[in-house]
Write a protein that holds these residues in place. Sequence first.
Motif, PDB file in Angstrom:
ATOM      1  N   VAL A 300      41.805  45.597  44.409  1.00 39.01           N
ATOM      2  CA  VAL A 300      42.055  47.032  44.209  1.00 39.01           C
ATOM      3  C   VAL A 300      43.307  47.542  44.909  1.00 39.01           C
ATOM      4  N   CYS A 308      40.086  48.459  36.757  1.00 43.78           N
ATOM      5  CA  CYS A 308      39.393  47.559  37.678  1.00 43.78           C
ATOM      6  C   CYS A 308      39.293  46.176  37.048  1.00 43.78           C
ATOM      7  N   ILE A 315      41.303  52.492  38.862  1.00 44.36           N
ATOM      8  CA  ILE A 315      41.249  52.429  40.316  1.00 44.36           C
ATOM      9  C   ILE A 315      41.717  53.758  40.898  1.00 44.36           C
TER      10      ILE A 315
END
Length: 333
Positions: A300, A308, A315
Amino acid sequence: MPEGHSVHRIARQFDRNFVGKTLSASSPQGRFAEGAGELDGRTAVSVQAVGKQMFLETEGDLWLRVHLGLYGAWDFAGEILVDPTIASANGRMGQTNQRGTDLVDDAILDDAGENSLASIGAPRRTRVHVRMSEQTRGLAPEDDEWPPPIVGQVRLRLLTDITAADLRGPTACVLQTPEEMLATVARLGPDPLVGDPVENEERFVSAVRKKPTVIALLLMDQAVVSGIGNVYRAEMLFRQRLNPHTPGRDVPEEIVRELWRDWVRLLAIGVETGQMMTMDDLSSEQYRAAMASRDDRHWVYHRAGLPCRVCGTEIALEEIGARKLYWCPRCQA
């Protein structure tokens, strides 16, 4: 700011190249002239990294404490010998702590031209720059001038007969007595590479479980745990699928223990490879790509607005404790 793996690698450079040798110390910038004068002519006795700080012991019970902070850097020049504990038994720096990936023989160059599997290498005449990123970067070979010329604002220069280390822009560069050094270390949280492993885990679990502070802030609190910075914080929380806003006292004990054990694993990988590698079960091709580019190295971190890797959710990026936090609102709900 360098995270714990970088400082441990720097300490091992000092252990290999300076411990047991007489130091010539100076402060070309002038801001540490008195301290350099105290160090000059002393023998380096030992070196220790704890979290983001390095402590160099010299004869006469005098310690040099260095915290690089956001802008600090060490440059090494001359005959440099890498600590063999960083490399694997066959001389390569590989993914021995990762699952499902074989070591590879070929060099893997990142976008800075660094060979991530052998980032410092065998003894050679060179300059090496170790700074706030996770990388240990090889610079162009220098000429035969010795000592090497001063470049930029050097707070402290340490010389042996064959090796030089130049310190620039640290947050802290101070001399300490043994008592002061021990008091500084006592204020720091546990470091997986320092002290008793069982005691370290219990200290971490106890500190987290009694605090109402959110876990995203606790992981960055150097009094709770040493060495974790912005990258490892985001990645560790994702790897446990843990909401960063969860108060520490509300995180189940088994998850707190898994956070600690994951930090033990990730720190070992970082010290060995010089990279903050946080993805598991990569093929050899994926591993090479990850070592060559941070964009392929993390789940991330630095991926705000991108899908993601697990669920496809965008994200999220927010600021917490004046630092950027990356996380997946679905996987970490």
